[in-house]
Write a protein that holds these residues in place. Structure first.
Motif, PDB file in Angstrom:
ATOM      1  N   LYS A 167      -0.586  -3.713  -7.568  1.00 38.92           N
ATOM      2  CA  LYS A 167       0.596  -4.512  -7.286  1.00 38.92           C
ATOM      3  C   LYS A 167       1.866  -3.873  -7.829  1.00 38.92           C
ATOM      4  O   LYS A 167       2.957  -4.178  -7.380  1.00 38.92           O
ATOM      5  N   GLY A 168       1.729  -3.011  -8.808  1.00 39.41           N
ATOM      6  CA  GLY A 168       2.916  -2.422  -9.405  1.00 39.41           C
ATOM      7  C   GLY A 168       3.208  -1.011  -8.963  1.00 39.41           C
ATOM      8  O   GLY A 168       4.172  -0.402  -9.422  1.00 39.41           O
ATOM      9  N   ARG A 169       2.400  -0.469  -8.073  1.00 36.76           N
ATOM     10  CA  ARG A 169       2.620   0.892  -7.622  1.00 36.76           C
ATOM     11  C   ARG A 169       3.907   0.993  -6.818  1.00 36.76           C
ATOM     12  O   ARG A 169       4.267   0.074  -6.101  1.00 36.76           O
ATOM     13  N   SER A 170       4.566   2.126  -6.944  1.00 35.82           N
ATOM     14  CA  SER A 170       5.821   2.310  -6.214  1.00 35.82           C
ATOM     15  C   SER A 170       5.962   3.763  -5.817  1.00 35.82           C
ATOM     16  O   SER A 170       5.282   4.644  -6.350  1.00 35.82           O
ATOM     17  N   LEU A 171       6.845   4.002  -4.865  1.00 42.14           N
ATOM     18  CA  LEU A 171       7.125   5.368  -4.437  1.00 42.14           C
ATOM     19  C   LEU A 171       7.768   6.150  -5.568  1.00 42.14           C
ATOM     20  O   LEU A 171       8.636   5.639  -6.279  1.00 42.14           O
ATOM     21  N   VAL A 172       7.349   7.373  -5.720  1.00 48.20           N
ATOM     22  CA  VAL A 172       7.963   8.255  -6.708  1.00 48.20           C
ATOM     23  C   VAL A 172       9.032   9.071  -5.986  1.00 48.20           C
ATOM     24  O   VAL A 172       8.721   9.999  -5.230  1.00 48.20           O
ATOM     25  N   LEU A 173      10.285   8.701  -6.194  1.00 48.03           N
ATOM     26  CA  LEU A 173      11.397   9.364  -5.532  1.00 48.03           C
ATOM     27  C   LEU A 173      12.290  10.047  -6.552  1.00 48.03           C
ATOM     28  O   LEU A 173      12.458   9.557  -7.673  1.00 48.03           O
ATOM     29  N   GLU A 174      12.840  11.176  -6.156  1.00 44.47           N
ATOM     30  CA  GLU A 174      13.784  11.859  -7.022  1.00 44.47           C
ATOM     31  C   GLU A 174      15.120  11.127  -7.015  1.00 44.47           C
ATOM     32  O   GLU A 174      15.414  10.337  -6.114  1.00 44.47           O
ATOM     33  N   GLU A 203       5.577  -5.991  -7.244  1.00 48.96           N
ATOM     34  CA  GLU A 203       5.861  -7.164  -8.059  1.00 48.96           C
ATOM     35  C   GLU A 203       7.148  -7.021  -8.865  1.00 48.96           C
ATOM     36  O   GLU A 203       7.741  -8.006  -9.285  1.00 48.96           O
ATOM     37  N   GLU A 204       7.563  -5.777  -9.095  1.00 50.10           N
ATOM     38  CA  GLU A 204       8.798  -5.546  -9.839  1.00 50.10           C
ATOM     39  C   GLU A 204       9.981  -5.349  -8.905  1.00 50.10           C
ATOM     40  O   GLU A 204      11.050  -4.930  -9.332  1.00 50.10           O
ATOM     41  N   HIS A 205       9.755  -5.628  -7.617  1.00 48.96           N
ATOM     42  CA  HIS A 205      10.800  -5.516  -6.601  1.00 48.96           C
ATOM     43  C   HIS A 205      11.289  -4.076  -6.446  1.00 48.96           C
ATOM     44  O   HIS A 205      12.441  -3.838  -6.099  1.00 48.96           O
ATOM     45  N   ARG A 206      10.409  -3.143  -6.694  1.00 47.21           N
ATOM     46  CA  ARG A 206      10.727  -1.738  -6.452  1.00 47.21           C
ATOM     47  C   ARG A 206      10.051  -1.291  -5.157  1.00 47.21           C
ATOM     48  O   ARG A 206       9.047  -1.863  -4.727  1.00 47.21           O
ATOM     49  N   LEU A 207      10.605  -0.260  -4.567  1.00 48.26           N
ATOM     50  CA  LEU A 207      10.129   0.212  -3.271  1.00 48.26           C
ATOM     51  C   LEU A 207       8.716   0.771  -3.389  1.00 48.26           C
ATOM     52  O   LEU A 207       8.461   1.675  -4.177  1.00 48.26           O
ATOM     53  N   ARG A 208       7.800   0.200  -2.599  1.00 45.62           N
ATOM     54  CA  ARG A 208       6.423   0.681  -2.604  1.00 45.62           C
ATOM     55  C   ARG A 208       6.113   1.451  -1.317  1.00 45.62           C
ATOM     56  O   ARG A 208       5.569   2.543  -1.353  1.00 45.62           O
ATOM     57  N   ASN A 209       6.444   0.872  -0.188  1.00 46.40           N
ATOM     58  CA  ASN A 209       6.224   1.524   1.106  1.00 46.40           C
ATOM     59  C   ASN A 209       7.438   1.275   1.989  1.00 46.40           C
ATOM     60  O   ASN A 209       8.097   0.236   1.872  1.00 46.40           O
ATOM     61  N   SER A 237      -2.844  15.858   2.188  1.00 44.29           N
ATOM     62  CA  SER A 237      -2.805  17.276   1.830  1.00 44.29           C
ATOM     63  C   SER A 237      -1.860  17.559   0.676  1.00 44.29           C
ATOM     64  O   SER A 237      -1.543  18.714   0.397  1.00 44.29           O
ATOM     65  N   LYS A 238      -1.399  16.477   0.043  1.00 44.86           N
ATOM     66  CA  LYS A 238      -0.565  16.586  -1.155  1.00 44.86           C
ATOM     67  C   LYS A 238       0.754  17.303  -0.896  1.00 44.86           C
ATOM     68  O   LYS A 238       1.191  18.135  -1.690  1.00 44.86           O
ATOM     69  N   TYR A 239       1.372  16.980   0.236  1.00 48.75           N
ATOM     70  CA  TYR A 239       2.723  17.481   0.468  1.00 48.75           C
ATOM     71  C   TYR A 239       3.668  16.807  -0.522  1.00 48.75           C
ATOM     72  O   TYR A 239       3.351  15.785  -1.121  1.00 48.75           O
ATOM     73  N   LYS A 240       4.852  17.375  -0.674  1.00 47.45           N
ATOM     74  CA  LYS A 240       5.799  16.859  -1.659  1.00 47.45           C
ATOM     75  C   LYS A 240       6.300  15.472  -1.277  1.00 47.45           C
ATOM     76  O   LYS A 240       6.652  14.664  -2.137  1.00 47.45           O
ATOM     77  N   ILE A 241       6.353  15.185   0.023  1.00 53.45           N
ATOM     78  CA  ILE A 241       6.776  13.854   0.464  1.00 53.45           C
ATOM     79  C   ILE A 241       5.545  13.113   1.000  1.00 53.45           C
ATOM     80  O   ILE A 241       4.765  13.669   1.772  1.00 53.45           O
ATOM     81  N   PRO A 242       5.359  11.848   0.595  1.00 53.77           N
ATOM     82  CA  PRO A 242       4.170  11.072   1.008  1.00 53.77           C
ATOM     83  C   PRO A 242       4.340  10.500   2.410  1.00 53.77           C
ATOM     84  O   PRO A 242       4.414   9.296   2.610  1.00 53.77           O
ATOM     85  N   LEU A 243       4.383  11.354   3.402  1.00 56.58           N
ATOM     86  CA  LEU A 243       4.731  10.982   4.769  1.00 56.58           C
ATOM     87  C   LEU A 243       3.494  10.732   5.618  1.00 56.58           C
ATOM     88  O   LEU A 243       2.535  11.505   5.586  1.00 56.58           O
ATOM     89  N   VAL A 244       3.508   9.658   6.385  1.00 54.60           N
ATOM     90  CA  VAL A 244       2.495   9.404   7.411  1.00 54.60           C
ATOM     91  C   VAL A 244       3.221   9.115   8.716  1.00 54.60           C
ATOM     92  O   VAL A 244       4.350   8.623   8.715  1.00 54.60           O
ATOM     93  N   LEU A 245       2.556   9.405   9.838  1.00 56.03           N
ATOM     94  CA  LEU A 245       3.212   9.339  11.144  1.00 56.03           C
ATOM     95  C   LEU A 245       2.373   8.574  12.152  1.00 56.03           C
ATOM     96  O   LEU A 245       1.138   8.598  12.101  1.00 56.03           O
ATOM     97  N   PHE A 246       3.045   7.903  13.067  1.00 56.39           N
ATOM     98  CA  PHE A 246       2.421   7.352  14.263  1.00 56.39           C
ATOM     99  C   PHE A 246       2.841   8.257  15.418  1.00 56.39           C
ATOM    100  O   PHE A 246       4.042   8.407  15.692  1.00 56.39           O
ATOM    101  N   CYS A 260       7.511   6.473  11.460  1.00 60.52           N
ATOM    102  CA  CYS A 260       7.342   7.253  10.231  1.00 60.52           C
ATOM    103  C   CYS A 260       7.226   6.291   9.064  1.00 60.52           C
ATOM    104  O   CYS A 260       7.763   5.179   9.092  1.00 60.52           O
ATOM    105  N   ALA A 261       6.550   6.733   8.011  1.00 64.61           N
ATOM    106  CA  ALA A 261       6.436   5.901   6.816  1.00 64.61           C
ATOM    107  C   ALA A 261       6.278   6.770   5.591  1.00 64.61           C
ATOM    108  O   ALA A 261       5.750   7.890   5.662  1.00 64.61           O
ATOM    109  N   LEU A 262       6.761   6.266   4.476  1.00 65.31           N
ATOM    110  CA  LEU A 262       6.511   6.842   3.160  1.00 65.31           C
ATOM    111  C   LEU A 262       5.686   5.811   2.406  1.00 65.31           C
ATOM    112  O   LEU A 262       6.080   4.644   2.305  1.00 65.31           O
TER     113      LEU A 262
END
Length: 744
Positions: A167-174, A203-209, A237-246, A260-262
């Motif tokens: 519930k607390g996971r969030s995107l790691v952004l620079e 849950e902390e209102h931080r960006l997750r997806n 494949s552990k790219y620097k950006i957590p990108l997935v595509l439709f 697109c999604a992160l």
């Protein structure tokens, strides 16, 4: 004051005159108030009488009340929403049994999120139809009913969270990347209001997806929704950006970007939220087939969100894992792959597959290998033997290099940052639009060359797009290298076909009663057009035209037409010839009309009047069928829609039909009229050009209701990490949320 009256008005603030029948009623009131204000609640404390053992006071608070208490040496620290907020309501019990508000603190030290209140755990058990802010908009918008239907049961996403840490996971952004992302979204929507984006907060209102799709992606899905690939390669494949595509595929065998999604992780929750959001963006129209990696979390999410969609694993994803999963077989790799390919590609029946599979498992001692067992358990998701009834439109291949999923490989590398991707995103879209425009141009102005007297080749000369026609032509020519032998006779006749070009044997079944034909090479299933082995069987059976069911509309020049004509292939050929002739004449008119301002207005007026007359004529004959109502396997005619380019960008023909709203710049003429060199005026009903220094500007796209898409209602989902964005973007975001911008 009666608490039942209070509950009827959830926006009423607590005050000292309110009475409650119990402390539970007081908490229910506070929850309703909190929901309308935009914060979550918790029961902070309560106290019983020592004498009567009954509750005599209770305190309720914002979930951010107090401070986080966590030891510094905690091994797995859990996320906490507490940030020292003081907002609370304290109630006490009188002697008569009534409860009253003893104290109330209204002020919070954080932003309130009324539009996202349904995400708070304390509000998830309430009725989403009666109280939810977004659900109330259903009363004001018919499109809203369809758009947010998938989000009515928010508890279903909560059920996918197995661990508190999820519930607390969030995107790691620079630093600064969140602002760049928001700027991209704002810019894209300013260019086209149909641009759609949504964010998921933890849950902390931080960006997750976060998910987004441009207007062209929405338009493409309306025509090419049969097969969609959900590509997680860049993420896994552990790219620097957590990108997935439709990814989809258009009628020129070109990949189309459908979203697109992160994402923050690979949990079932994340994939379920993403698929649900994508489904909403697409007007809740699910694809017929979705291709993914072999992943248990994705498998569970697809089953929950897209129960009516056929879920398959992309072959190259499966084959790619063999060297790693079966590393101990490296010395026998070639021998194993030979047997494996024979089992997968040459098993004509399910019984034959079973026999070969277990023989393979026994020979290489794979019974105890968990991954091999999972492959067998999921055999209906990826083995061609079980997929005779579907087509993958070229999206499922045996290697990534052949896959259309390589859409962004020329733009993204393992070390590409989010900032670099954002800077390239519009370039990517423009490149894709340009390639499609070029393919459309070639289809309009060039006719492929016949290479044989085959009636099949002539039949589909003006039907298939150039790219598909060349591939089909290759199969027609290859039929000469095939020799067939009848194996069994009856209603369904079985043939053994020897292909001398690759020295392989194939089995073809032909049912004369219903014109069903199936080959063990599965080319039609994977590519969408008949193979040489099926063609030679048709020839020897005295059939000299491809059955209409094996001519998929998505591969024809009429793929984006709104007027199906059933199985009359000769009619589509004549329509395509008329279409090509009109296009050539339009180019000549364009060259002459562009030589002067006067000739331009003359040409524009003539085109507009002709378009109006043709539209009225066609509408009087036909019913104006929607493109999304067209069956996949029905061939239809080509529809020509004129368009205006802007700043050398490839135009979207579907946005050509506009309503004139302003004067033609520099002419002083009234809206909706043009004037030719002789002073005659003509109405402009579906085309308008606004004169600029460097060209023409397209008008805003028309009513969003045609796509059942309302992206503006998601734009309030701006997490705290976006709050360092400069003021102009806060202003822009608020305008998108204004009620008068919503389609009615």
């Amino acid at each position: 004051m009666d608490s039942s009256l209070v509950l009827a008005n959830p926006v009423l603030e607590p005050h000292y005159d309110i009475e409650f029948e119990s402390h539970e009623a007081a908490y229910a009131f506070y929850k309703e108030y909190a929901k309308s204000a935009g914060f979550g609640t918790a029961k902070l404390s309560s106290r019983r009488s020592r004498a009567s053992k009954e509750f005599i006071d209770a305190k309720f608070s914002c979930i951010r009340y107090g401070n986080k208490q966590q030891s510094d040496d905690a091994i797995n620290p859990r996320p906490s929403p507490k940030i020292g907020c003081k907002a609370s309501m304290h109630v006490k019990r009188r002697q008569d049994g009534k409860w009253y508000v003893y104290s109330f603190v209204k002020e919070h030290n954080h932003e309130l999120l009324p539009a996202q209140a349904h995400f708070f755990r304390s509000h998830r058990s309430s009725d989403p139809l009666s109280n939810d802010v977004r659900m109330r908009r259903r009363k004001n918008s018919t499109a809203g009913c369809k758009l947010f239907g998938a989000y009515q049961n928010v508890d279903c996403l909560e059920n996918f969270m197995k661990h508190q840490h999820d519930k607390g996971r969030s995107l790691v952004l620079e630093a600064g990347h969140a602002q760049l992302l928001l700027e991209l979204f704002m810019h894209m929507q300013e260019e086209n209001p149909k641009f759609f984006y949504a964010v998921d907060l933890n849950e902390e209102h931080r960006l997750r997806n976060v998910f987004w799709v441009d207007a062209k992606g929405l338009e493409d899905f309306a025509y090419f929704s049969d097969v969609v690939s959900f590509d997680t390669t860049y993420f896994t494949s552990k790219y620097k950006i957590p990108l997935v595509l439709f990814i989809g595929v258009n009628h020129h065998i070109q990949p189309t970007l459908l979203g697109c999604a992160l994402i923050a992780d690979e949990t079932i929750y994340t994939y379920a939220w993403l698929l649900q959001t994508w489904l909403i963006a697409m007007g809740e129209r699910a694809p017929q087939v979705i291709l993914t990696d072999q992943n248990d979390a994705i498998k569970a999410a697809v089953a929950a969100v897209l129960p009516g969609t056929r879920h398959c694993f992309c072959l190259w994803h499966v084959l790619e894992k063999i060297p790693k999963q079966l590393e101990f077989l490296s010395a026998w790799h070639d021998s194993f792959m030979e047997k494996f390919n024979k089992c997968i590609y040459k098993s004509w029946t399910e019984e034959q597959f079973e026999k070969r599979w277990w023989k393979l498992v026994d020979r290489f001692n794979l019974k105890e290998v968990e991954w091999v067992q999972s492959l067998y358990d999921d055999r209906t998701f990826w083995v061609p033997t079980f997929m005779r009834d579907i087509s993958f439109a070229g999206l499922s291949t045996s290697s990534r290099s052949e896959s259309l999923n390589t859409l962004l490989d020329n733009y993204i590398h393992a070390d590409t940052s989010l900032k670099e991707f954002i800077e390239q995103y519009q370039v990517i879209l423009e490149d894709r639009h340009e390639e499609e425009a070029k393919a459309n141009f070639d289809a309009w102005h060039e006719t492929p060359e016949l290479k044989s007297p085959s009636p099949f080749e002539k039949q589909l000369l003006s039907v298939y797009t150039h790219e598909i026609y060349k591939k089909f032509q290759f199969e027609v020519l290859g039929a000469a290298a095939c020799h067939l032998k009848k194996e069994s006779d009856g209603v369904t006749t079985t043939y053994a076909v020897k292909d001398f070009e690759n020295n392989q044997n194939y089995m073809v079944e032909w049912n004369t009663s219903n014109s069903d034909i199936c080959c063990s090479c599965h080319l039609f299933e994977y590519k969408g057009y008949l193979c040489r082995h099926a063609i030679v069987v048709l020839q020897m059976s005295g059939v000299f035209s491809i059955p209409p069911k094996y001519i998929l509309q998505r591969w024809t020049n009429a793929a984006m037409s709104r007027h199906p004509i059933g199985e009359k292939l000769e009619e589509i050929q004549s329509k395509v010839r008329r279409f090509n002739d009109l296009c050539r004449r339009a180019i000549i008119l364009g060259e002459e009309g562009s030589l002067s301002q006067e000739s331009y207005y003359t040409a524009l007026g003539s085109i507009s009047e002709a378009l109006k007359q043709c539209t009225n004529l066609n509408n009087s004959v036909e019913n104006g069928m929607r493109p999304d109502a067209i069956a996949t396997n029905v061939v239809c005619n080509v529809e020509y829609q004129p368009f205006i380019t802007s700043n050398n960008k490839v135009p979207d023909p579907t946005t050509a039909k506009k309503t004139v709203r302003s004067d033609v710049a520099g002419t002083g003429r009234s809206p909706g009229t043009v004037e030719n060199s002789e002073g005659n005026k003509g109405k402009v009903s579906q085309l308008e050009a606004v004169s600029r220094k460097d060209g023409f500007q397209e008008m805003e796209p028309t009513d969003l209701r045609s796509h059942n898409v309302m992206p503006m209602q998601f734009h309030s989902m701006v997490p705290p990490l976006f709050h360092n964005v400069s003021p102009p973007f806060h202003t822009a975001a608020s305008t998108h949320l204004h009620e008068n911008r919503l389609p009615r």
